[in-house]
Write an enzyme that holds these catalytic residues in place. Structure first.
Site, PDB file in Angstrom:
ATOM      1  N   THR A 100      21.467 -37.783  -6.327  1.00 15.17           N
ATOM      2  CA  THR A 100      20.307 -38.234  -6.710  1.00 15.17           C
ATOM      3  C   THR A 100      20.026 -36.205  -7.743  1.00 15.17           C
ATOM      4  O   THR A 100      18.600 -36.298  -7.098  1.00 15.17           O
ATOM      5  CB  THR A 100      19.375 -39.227  -7.801  1.00 15.17           C
ATOM      6  N   LYS A 174      19.976 -43.795 -14.005  1.00 16.34           N
ATOM      7  CA  LYS A 174      19.124 -43.357 -12.909  1.00 16.34           C
ATOM      8  C   LYS A 174      18.179 -44.201 -12.281  1.00 16.34           C
ATOM      9  O   LYS A 174      17.253 -44.194 -11.903  1.00 16.34           O
ATOM     10  CB  LYS A 174      20.186 -42.929 -11.430  1.00 16.34           C
TER      11      LYS A 174
END
Length: 416
Positions: A100, A174
């Site tokens: 991420t 996400k």
């Protein structure tokens, strides 16, 4: 052309997620080439071979390589570094970024791959603790053709692959999902504090939620109410609004009574109409302006504050209710707490301790400001207004704190 059944897999980074992906791939029969800075990283990973000497060797041995590192700098190094994946680029190679990172980094890495003729997918994953059980959702961004080419490998470690859109869409999805996760954690923290202060065992709160909504549908109920055009139908919003504001007002009243700080509840209540996509507050001619002003006075300075001015025909008092509270304090854009701090700053410049006491008391009653925060505000304002005027500010704040403490003495637990 490589057949989908003979696609070779690779994994760079064998932490919880990368290691789990490698185990799932091995279980599926597509044993991956792997790399990690720890030579023994695969020792406890069932079916996973020893790490190769560099990411470049993984690229040479793999067609679809998952990159499961911790941060952007590590991603840059293993993809574009001296012995990175791109140093051994070949026409069949697709790099799948599981880390991420910020969206600009995703586009930066996608550009590097495109320049070398390498496919690139950004792929958020969740839940990480299910990586070794083929239990994660792959949240993918990238060109459709690239996704399709990598899909056989993705399917070998993910229980579901969701293609969210072009490059960057997977990471954005996400990140948005993380906002829901951590935002709900804050909600749970405030709700638990409220329940505990009311003498309720938080386990009972959990029991109620688990029983009433075992699949968590309520959490995403608002999202699922949106129409095909992506907006909330206005009749639905108008039906929800009075229930939402009533329930949030009840929560704020309880928090005030129990002296529990609930800043998220305050924000949600202040922005209720925005949440429901109803736009700004109704215009004055759409509501009882005077009544709204009285209600706003109570919201600003505590329940019952407006009692002293109800029924008054004095022009100044009426103007204060109808304009200052109904049309200024009652506007969206700033929370009541925001406006209170601004007003406190102005009051400090005129050195009126009795006015400051009213403003400070409202913050204490509403649970917007603690005694310590108010004392800190006095010190901050002293620098800007001068020490002489600050003595009046200090006097007003101290009087408000003393009166509030006398009316709401701390419990035995709070004194510990």
């Amino acid at each position: 052309m490589t057949d989908k059944h003979t696609l070779r897999a690779g994994v760079v980074g064998l932490g919880m997620i990368g290691g789990g992906v490698a185990v799932s791939l091995a279980r599926s029969g597509r044993v991956p080439a792997v790399y990690d800075i720890r030579p023994d990283a695969s020792a406890d990973l069932a079916g996973v071979p020893d790490p190769l000497a560099s990411p470049a060797q993984v690229a040479e041995a793999g067609d679809v390589v998952m990159v499961a590192v911790v941060n952007a700098d590590q991603a840059r190094e293993v993809i574009g570094g001296e012995k990175g994946l791109l140093s051994a680029a070949h026409p069949r190679l697709t790099i799948v970024l599981l880390a991420t990172v910020a969206l600009p980094v995703v586009h930066e890495l996608a550009g590097l791959c495109a320049a070398r003729g390498v496919g690139f997918l950004d792929c958020g994953v969740t839940p990480g603790d299910k990586a070794a059980e083929n239990g994660m959702v792959a949240i993918v961004g990238g060109e459709r053709a690239t996704v399709d080419a990598a899909l056989p490998v993705l399917d070998d470690w993910a229980k579901k692959v969701v293609h969210c859109g072009p490059p960057g869409a997977g990471m954005a999805t996400k990140i948005a999902r993380n906002v829901i996760t951590y935002g709900s954690w804050r909600t749970v923290a405030e709700a638990t504090a409220l329940a505990r202060a009311a003498g309720v065992d938080p386990a009972r709160l959990s029991e109620v939620i688990d029983t009433a909504d075992p699949e968590g549908r309520t959490l995403l109920q608002l999202l699922r109410m949106h129409g095909p055009d992506g907006t909330l139908p206005e009749p639905v919003s108008r039906q929800i609004e009075p229930l939402m504001t009533k329930d949030l007002d009840a929560a704020r009243d309880l928090a005030t009574t129990l002296a529990v700080d609930v800043p998220l509840v305050d924000v949600v209540r202040t922005r209720a109409r925005q949440t429901l996509e109803l736009g700004d507050e109704p215009s004055p001619d759409e509501r009882d302006l005077h009544q709204y002003g009285l209600e706003m006075m109570d919201q600003v300075y505590g329940p019952g504050f407006s009692t002293a001015v109800q029924g008054s025909s004095d022009p100044f008092t009426t103007g204060t209710v109808d304009y200052l509270f109904a049309q200024v304090w009652g506007r969206g854009g700033l929370s009541v707490r925001d406006r209170r701090l601004l007003t406190l700053g102005v009051a400090a410049t005129v050195g009126r301790p009795e006015l400051i006491q009213i403003i400070a008391n409202g913050g204490l009653v509403n649970g917007e400001l603690t005694a310590d925060e108010l004392r800190e505000a006095v010190l901050h304002l002293a620098v800007y207004t001068g020490w002489c005027k600050a003595t009046a500010t200090q006097a007003g704040v101290t009087a408000a704190i003393d009166a509030h403490t006398a009316a709401h003495p701390p419990t035995t637990q709070e004194r510990k």
